[in-house]
Design a protein around this motif. Structure first.
Motif, mmCIF file in Angstrom:
data_model
loop_
_atom_site.group_PDB
_atom_site.id
_atom_site.type_symbol
_atom_site.label_atom_id
_atom_site.label_comp_id
_atom_site.label_asym_id
_atom_site.label_seq_id
_atom_site.Cartn_x
_atom_site.Cartn_y
_atom_site.Cartn_z
ATOM 1 N N ASP A 95 0.766 -1.067 0.091
ATOM 2 C CA ASP A 95 -0.162 -0.126 -0.110
ATOM 3 C C ASP A 95 0.898 1.247 0.030
ATOM 4 O O ASP A 95 0.412 2.356 -0.860
ATOM 5 C CB ASP A 95 -1.034 0.045 1.245
ATOM 6 C CG ASP A 95 -2.146 -1.061 1.113
ATOM 7 O OD1 ASP A 95 -3.144 -0.849 0.867
ATOM 8 O OD2 ASP A 95 -1.488 -2.352 1.510
ATOM 9 N N ILE A 146 1.898 2.004 -3.562
ATOM 10 C CA ILE A 146 0.919 2.465 -4.611
ATOM 11 C C ILE A 146 0.490 3.772 -4.424
ATOM 12 O O ILE A 146 0.271 4.650 -5.091
ATOM 13 C CB ILE A 146 -0.449 1.492 -4.754
ATOM 14 C CG1 ILE A 146 -1.019 1.351 -3.627
ATOM 15 C CG2 ILE A 146 0.005 0.259 -5.464
ATOM 16 C CD1 ILE A 146 -2.287 0.422 -3.832
ATOM 17 N N GLU A 147 0.088 4.009 -2.707
ATOM 18 C CA GLU A 147 0.013 5.483 -2.397
ATOM 19 C C GLU A 147 1.113 6.336 -2.744
ATOM 20 O O GLU A 147 0.865 7.638 -3.196
ATOM 21 C CB GLU A 147 -0.037 5.427 -1.031
ATOM 22 C CG GLU A 147 -1.435 4.685 -0.506
ATOM 23 C CD GLU A 147 -1.204 4.259 1.233
ATOM 24 O OE1 GLU A 147 -2.067 3.519 1.204
ATOM 25 O OE2 GLU A 147 -0.583 4.739 1.749
ATOM 26 N N LYS A 177 0.031 -6.785 1.475
ATOM 27 C CA LYS A 177 -0.682 -5.686 1.551
ATOM 28 C C LYS A 177 -1.025 -5.381 3.133
ATOM 29 O O LYS A 177 -1.019 -6.176 3.925
ATOM 30 C CB LYS A 177 -2.162 -6.034 0.926
ATOM 31 C CG LYS A 177 -1.930 -6.223 -0.552
ATOM 32 C CD LYS A 177 -3.358 -6.524 -1.148
ATOM 33 C CE LYS A 177 -3.338 -6.673 -2.783
ATOM 34 N NZ LYS A 177 -4.903 -6.804 -3.276
ATOM 35 N N LYS A 190 -5.031 6.883 0.560
ATOM 36 C CA LYS A 190 -5.497 5.727 0.963
ATOM 37 C C LYS A 190 -7.359 5.634 0.824
ATOM 38 O O LYS A 190 -7.693 4.656 0.650
ATOM 39 C CB LYS A 190 -5.257 5.474 2.593
ATOM 40 C CG LYS A 190 -5.601 4.011 3.059
ATOM 41 C CD LYS A 190 -4.843 4.132 4.563
ATOM 42 C CE LYS A 190 -3.426 4.506 4.423
ATOM 43 N NZ LYS A 190 -2.578 3.250 4.203
ATOM 44 N N ILE A 221 -8.327 5.133 -3.086
ATOM 45 C CA ILE A 221 -8.198 3.958 -3.385
ATOM 46 C C ILE A 221 -9.029 2.882 -2.814
ATOM 47 O O ILE A 221 -9.889 2.156 -3.500
ATOM 48 C CB ILE A 221 -6.673 3.478 -3.020
ATOM 49 C CG1 ILE A 221 -5.541 4.057 -3.757
ATOM 50 C CG2 ILE A 221 -6.573 1.825 -3.282
ATOM 51 C CD1 ILE A 221 -4.191 3.831 -3.149
ATOM 52 N N LYS A 222 -9.543 3.009 -1.550
ATOM 53 C CA LYS A 222 -10.579 2.541 -1.211
ATOM 54 C C LYS A 222 -11.801 2.732 -1.630
ATOM 55 O O LYS A 222 -12.796 1.702 -2.034
ATOM 56 C CB LYS A 222 -10.596 2.819 0.332
ATOM 57 C CG LYS A 222 -11.602 1.962 1.134
ATOM 58 C CD LYS A 222 -11.880 2.476 2.589
ATOM 59 C CE LYS A 222 -12.871 1.661 3.358
ATOM 60 N NZ LYS A 222 -12.991 1.984 4.842
ATOM 61 N N LYS A 255 -11.850 1.077 -5.327
ATOM 62 C CA LYS A 255 -12.069 -0.341 -4.993
ATOM 63 C C LYS A 255 -13.334 -1.063 -5.135
ATOM 64 O O LYS A 255 -13.723 -2.172 -5.356
ATOM 65 C CB LYS A 255 -11.075 -1.048 -3.889
ATOM 66 C CG LYS A 255 -9.549 -1.017 -4.121
ATOM 67 C CD LYS A 255 -8.770 -1.574 -3.299
ATOM 68 C CE LYS A 255 -9.040 -3.143 -3.273
ATOM 69 N NZ LYS A 255 -8.296 -4.024 -2.320
ATOM 70 N N ASP A 264 -5.922 -1.494 -7.199
ATOM 71 C CA ASP A 264 -4.679 -1.533 -6.485
ATOM 72 C C ASP A 264 -3.524 -2.098 -7.226
ATOM 73 O O ASP A 264 -2.363 -1.648 -7.191
ATOM 74 C CB ASP A 264 -4.788 -1.697 -4.704
ATOM 75 C CG ASP A 264 -5.471 -3.073 -4.693
ATOM 76 O OD1 ASP A 264 -5.980 -3.711 -5.584
ATOM 77 O OD2 ASP A 264 -5.184 -3.681 -3.706
ATOM 78 N N ILE A 292 -2.843 -0.272 -10.260
ATOM 79 C CA ILE A 292 -1.780 0.704 -10.017
ATOM 80 C C ILE A 292 -0.207 0.176 -9.764
ATOM 81 O O ILE A 292 0.706 0.748 -10.431
ATOM 82 C CB ILE A 292 -1.990 1.621 -8.724
ATOM 83 C CG1 ILE A 292 -3.519 2.157 -9.101
ATOM 84 C CG2 ILE A 292 -1.028 2.352 -8.476
ATOM 85 C CD1 ILE A 292 -3.932 3.034 -7.534
ATOM 86 N N PHE A 293 -0.167 -0.859 -8.921
ATOM 87 C CA PHE A 293 1.185 -1.552 -8.704
ATOM 88 C C PHE A 293 1.693 -1.937 -10.020
ATOM 89 O O PHE A 293 3.012 -1.988 -10.045
ATOM 90 C CB PHE A 293 1.033 -2.661 -7.707
ATOM 91 C CG PHE A 293 1.971 -3.562 -7.375
ATOM 92 C CD1 PHE A 293 2.900 -2.810 -6.413
ATOM 93 C CD2 PHE A 293 2.535 -4.456 -8.023
ATOM 94 C CE1 PHE A 293 4.108 -3.752 -6.058
ATOM 95 C CE2 PHE A 293 3.752 -5.297 -7.385
ATOM 96 C CZ PHE A 293 4.584 -4.875 -6.478
#
Length: 274
Positions: free
Chosen positions: A146, A149-150, A187, A228, A231-232, A235, A242, A245-246
């Motif tokens: 996390d 990606i953040e 994660k 954060k 992204i939540k 999703k 997520d 992005i990664f």
């Protein structure tokens, strides 16, 4: 089994798929550890670094190639409660920490501009120096999936560049030293579940100037907290956002990039355009 053994067993049994396998995959994928390494595992006292310490202990125990570990705790000026929590957790989890004191919080307190940047830079410098003094060639930090990606989104939204958190880096100021991030593929949700499963209590926000921040894993009012939350929210529409992005940072299409920097030098797509 004692408490430490119960926690260890949960890592490679209960959380084998979500933590242990991801930890091993990250090390193998990015070639993070070699035979003969001496690695300083840097422990802040939070959930991420303490999990990293336990994973590294397990890896050292079962690895087919030998390497050494030092467990470093740098005290930048924690309040006594946080300091004791770190010491108690290390003892309970059977992590043989070395604690060294610094005056980082005192120095940062007198800075008006970018105190967080200065604090992070000083902390990293102290960790490298002490690790090198102990004969280490690497430091290991507890950044996870996390965080990666953040950081990628923050660099785009607030830094006007596409940049991510790398799985390993050569130190520019300490020759022969390298930084590695063994939890790169783990994660945060899995780390939180591991913490809850074992009823572990770690320090949350240890910064003397922001000690009223929220619990680990819940964001807060920072830019990272904004990412954060974003992204939540995304999703809910796309559960794979997520991972997308990664994976995007591993799959850059240079044919569609207008410009990039390499070793500090700027390049444009026009250089090769016909």
């Amino acid at each position: 089994m004692n408490r430490a053994q119960e926690v260890e067993r949960s890592i490679n049994k209960t959380f084998k798929e979500s933590i242990w396998s991801k930890f091993l995959k990250g090390i193998k994928t990015y070639d993070l550890i070699q035979e003969g390494d001496k690695i300083a595992v840097c422990i802040s006292g939070g959930k991420d670094s303490m999990l990293l310490a336990k994973c590294m202990q397990l890896l050292q125990r079962y690895s087919i190639y030998p390497f050494e570990i030092e467990y470093l705790v740098m005290d930048p000026g924690y309040n006594p409660i946080n300091r004791k929590r770190i010491e108690d957790n290390a003892k309970m989890l059977d992590v043989p920490v070395r604690i060294f004191d610094t005056d980082i919080f005192e120095v940062v307190a007198s800075v008006d501009e970018s105190p967080c940047y200065l604090c992070a830079k000083m902390r990293r410098g102290y960790l490298y120096k002490n690790a090198k003094d102990l004969g280490c060639n690497k430091i290991a930090l507890g950044h996870h999936f996390d965080d990666v990606i953040e950081t990628t989104l923050m660099s785009m939204f607030y830094g006007s560049e596409i940049k991510t958190m790398m799985p390993k880096l050569h130190s520019q100021n300490f020759e022969g030293m390298e930084l590695i991030r063994p939890l790169y593929m783990v994660k945060e949700a899995a780390i939180i579940e591991w913490m809850k499963h074992n009823d572990l209590k770690f320090i949350q926000c240890a910064c003397r100037f922001t000690e009223n921040c929220v619990l680990d894993g819940q964001g807060g009012g920072s830019k990272r907290g904004e990412m954060k939350a974003l992204i939540k929210k995304m999703k809910k529409e796309n559960p794979y956002v997520d991972m997308n992005i990664f994976n995007s940072t591993h799959n850059v299409n240079m044919d569609t990039i207008q410009g990039y920097r390499k070793n500090g030098e700027k390049h444009s797509f026009l250089e090769e355009y016909e």
